[in-house]
Design an enzyme around this catalytic site. Structure first.
Site, PDB file in Angstrom:
ATOM      1  N   SER A 128       0.839  -1.197   0.000  1.00 50.85           N
ATOM      2  CA  SER A 128       0.000   0.000   0.000  1.00 50.85           C
ATOM      3  C   SER A 128       0.872   1.243   0.000  1.00 50.85           C
ATOM      4  O   SER A 128       2.086   1.152   0.044  1.00 50.85           O
ATOM      5  CB  SER A 128      -0.906   0.002   1.224  1.00 50.85           C
ATOM      6  OG  SER A 128      -0.116   0.233   2.377  1.00 50.85           O
ATOM      7  N   LYS A 129       0.207   2.369  -0.034  1.00 52.95           N
ATOM      8  CA  LYS A 129       0.915   3.649  -0.180  1.00 52.95           C
ATOM      9  C   LYS A 129       2.084   3.825   0.778  1.00 52.95           C
ATOM     10  O   LYS A 129       3.098   4.409   0.428  1.00 52.95           O
ATOM     11  CB  LYS A 129      -0.065   4.809  -0.006  1.00 52.95           C
ATOM     12  CG  LYS A 129      -0.815   5.124  -1.291  1.00 52.95           C
ATOM     13  CD  LYS A 129      -1.567   6.435  -1.162  1.00 52.95           C
ATOM     14  CE  LYS A 129      -2.769   6.468  -2.082  1.00 52.95           C
ATOM     15  NZ  LYS A 129      -3.972   5.822  -1.508  1.00 52.95           N
ATOM     16  N   ARG A 130       1.915   3.320   1.995  1.00 50.95           N
ATOM     17  CA  ARG A 130       3.011   3.560   2.928  1.00 50.95           C
ATOM     18  C   ARG A 130       4.265   2.771   2.585  1.00 50.95           C
ATOM     19  O   ARG A 130       5.305   2.935   3.219  1.00 50.95           O
ATOM     20  CB  ARG A 130       2.560   3.277   4.371  1.00 50.95           C
ATOM     21  CG  ARG A 130       2.130   1.888   4.594  1.00 50.95           C
ATOM     22  CD  ARG A 130       1.342   1.703   5.862  1.00 50.95           C
ATOM     23  NE  ARG A 130       0.865   0.344   5.903  1.00 50.95           N
ATOM     24  CZ  ARG A 130       1.633  -0.692   6.222  1.00 50.95           C
ATOM     25  NH1 ARG A 130       2.894  -0.500   6.542  1.00 50.95           N
ATOM     26  NH2 ARG A 130       1.143  -1.905   6.211  1.00 50.95           N
ATOM     27  N   HIS A 131       4.188   1.904   1.562  1.00 48.60           N
ATOM     28  CA  HIS A 131       5.389   1.213   1.113  1.00 48.60           C
ATOM     29  C   HIS A 131       6.134   2.016   0.057  1.00 48.60           C
ATOM     30  O   HIS A 131       7.106   1.547  -0.519  1.00 48.60           O
ATOM     31  CB  HIS A 131       5.016  -0.161   0.528  1.00 48.60           C
ATOM     32  CG  HIS A 131       4.525  -1.134   1.552  1.00 48.60           C
ATOM     33  ND1 HIS A 131       3.209  -1.462   1.679  1.00 48.60           N
ATOM     34  CD2 HIS A 131       5.181  -1.818   2.512  1.00 48.60           C
ATOM     35  CE1 HIS A 131       3.070  -2.332   2.671  1.00 48.60           C
ATOM     36  NE2 HIS A 131       4.247  -2.553   3.197  1.00 48.60           N
ATOM     37  N   GLY A 132       5.667   3.237  -0.213  1.00 46.77           N
ATOM     38  CA  GLY A 132       6.344   4.062  -1.205  1.00 46.77           C
ATOM     39  C   GLY A 132       5.639   4.008  -2.544  1.00 46.77           C
ATOM     40  O   GLY A 132       4.416   4.047  -2.593  1.00 46.77           O
TER      41      GLY A 132
END
Length: 469
Positions: A242-246
RNA sequence: GCCCCCAUCGUCUAGCCCGGUCCAGGACACCGCCCUUUCAAGGCGGAGAUCGCGGGUUCGAAUCCCGCUGGGGGUGCCA
């Protein structure tokens, strides 16, 4: 005929996980010479936007996915209404007047008691008269699907194998919201059935939805399609990507200078591998030929940007045509405020394509070919300030005047002469030349620079370096 | 909590269905050497998996069976 589909909701950029789902559904359809449908699932008016839809189509096309038919659910509400009525008529659905607040309370109470929540189904019991009365009052209502008691839905997943789920685990679920819009689990069935979808290929997060959908297929007398649930893609920490993985959208990679062919190829390798071969580089046509759902892994895979990078590098140095490379390189050059003739870029890339893995990185590395004046790094400055450097550069300029033209071959000869005459190490000569020409102590070979860059430009840079240090 | 899915080198995977050829093969990343004017690229080599754990079945199990543990997903008037 085989019919598959990709059904994204336009609530953001095309996510890598969705992209892979789309690719597999596409590959499957093409492999069987079937039909591939693109359907925009925009029943949630709150979150869906036209802008995201356009981005989605753009990214899909960029990836190289063409579709045979296109639908937008927001344009099909009349159809859904018709089928909702049908379910109401044949007793498989009923109006529910419970408010969100009431439901919320029920849920909290269930949680407090530690029992799994499911809708009580109390509106099932409403009499015709009560329903009429509520409607006359103008009381808002949803339509719920009547889930049969005690039923166990079993289906054969093409990737996971037999899956059985007890339907009692979930209560009667909403198929039409109080604002009249239909919900996902309902429309997906109507559309897949009406569009003749034979194979529903989607992420495994939909497994829990499948029994609900099968119930609707049956209630409407539709033929139930085959299902294939793909494992999710995970981030480095093994949670859903998800987004928090970049960078997780196709767009991110496009902007960083990845090629669609490489991304396509890489995504296929995540959770699938071709039978009887250890090759990893495949064209789209080969993938269509080789792809089979049976060979898809049933366990989730961790996304590796490292390997994608490597693969992109392979495409840059071995797979893509020079023309294509030049074509894609130009806009990246311009984005950095640099410009050059196509022919020149072509000459540069022909000699340097084996030294970078993304277009963005390529521009960075090859800047020296395109800038008017280089800027010198601290290390380069201290090297150039050295007295030996001055002598090397002066001698080089002098010798250069005796030559008609410059090339990699010529610079090698000159470097050797200078090395002998000044009694230096080869290394020192080359380092000095590089520093004056590129402002850096590492990077593209000096011989390549001399092969590609015009002689005057080389002279200009050396003169400037000489003047400054 | 409840339901469902999954489990081979750090990562992606081959092998598993049809047990022996697997003291587990390939790729990325990592390490070393070579090439070399540097950084990459390339070539060669290396390290890395008691096949999650524990029980069975069998002459023999990564492969079959059971249990456990771990991870993931779902649990909405989101999709």
């Amino acid at each position: 005929m085989v019919v598959s589909r990709f059904a994204p909701s336009p609530t953001g950029y095309l996510h890598l996980g969705n992209a892979r789902t789309a690719i597999f559904a596409y590959l499957f359809a093409r492999h069987h010479r079937g039909k591939f449908i693109l359907r925009i699932e925009d029943t949630d008016r709150e979150r869906s936007t036209k802008e995201f839809e356009e981005m989605l189509l753009e990214d899909l096309k960029w990836l190289g996915l063409e579709w045979d038919e296109f639908y937008r659910q927001s344009e099909r509400f009349d159809i859904y209404r018709e089928y909702a009525q049908k379910l109401l008529d044949n007793g498989h659905a009923y109006p529910c007047f419970c408010t969100v607040e009431e439901l919320e309370k029920e849920r909290e109470e269930a949680e407090k008691k530690g029992i799994p929540y499911r809708y009580s189904g109390k509106c099932r019991l409403l009499s015709k008269e009560e329903v009429e009365a509520f409607k006359r009052e103008g009381k808002p209502f949803t339509i719920r699907f009547k889930v049969p008691d005690g039923r166990v839905v079993v289906f054969e997943d093409l990737i996971k194998g037999a899956i059985s789920i007890k339907v009692d685990d979930f209560g009667d679920f909403v198929i039409v919201r109080s604002d009249g819009s239909p919900t996902y689990n309902f429309v997906v069935v109507i559309d897949d059935a009406l569009m003749g979808v034979t194979h529903v290929i989607r992420g495994e997060d939909h497994i829990p939805n499948t029994p609900k959908q099968i119930l609707i297929y049956e209630a409407l007398g539709f033929q139930v399609p085959k299902f294939a649930h793909l494992p999710v893609i995970l981030g480095e920490d093994r949670s859903k990507l998800s987004k928090r993985h970049g960078a997780v959208s196709v767009r991110n990679y496009r902007e960083e200078g990845y090629f669609p062919e490489a991304l396509f190829n890489y995504l296929c390798l995540l959770g699938w591998s071709p039978p009887n071969t250890e090759r990893e580089i495949f064209s789209k046509e080969e993938l269509i030929e080789l792809f089979r759902l049976e060979d898809v892994n049933s366990s989730p895979a961790v996304f590796s940007k490292e390997k994608l990078r490597w693969l992109n590098g392979v495409y840059i140095r071995e797979v893509l045509s020079l023309d294509r490379l030049v074509e894609e390189f130009m806009p990246f050059l311009e984005r950095e405020g640099l410009s050059a003739e196509k022919d020149y870029v072509r000459k540069v890339l022909e000699k340097t394509r084996d030294s970078f893995e993304t277009l963005k990185e390529g521009v960075e590395r090859l800047k020296v070919f395109f800038v008017e004046e280089v800027s010198y790094s601290q290390e380069a400055i201290s090297l150039l300030e050295n007295e030996n450097s001055r002598r090397v550069l002066e001698l080089f300029l002098h010798k250069l005047q005796e030559r008609d033209n410059l090339s990699g071959q010529v610079v090698k000869e000159l470097a050797k002469e200078i090395q002998k005459e000044l009694n230096l190490k080869a290394k020192d000569v080359w380092h000095t030349l590089r520093a004056s020409l590129t402002g850096e102590l590492e990077g593209v070979g000096v011989d390549i620079i001399c092969d590609v860059m015009p002689k005057e430009k080389v002279i200009k840079r050396i003169v400037r370096a000489l003047g400054r240090f």
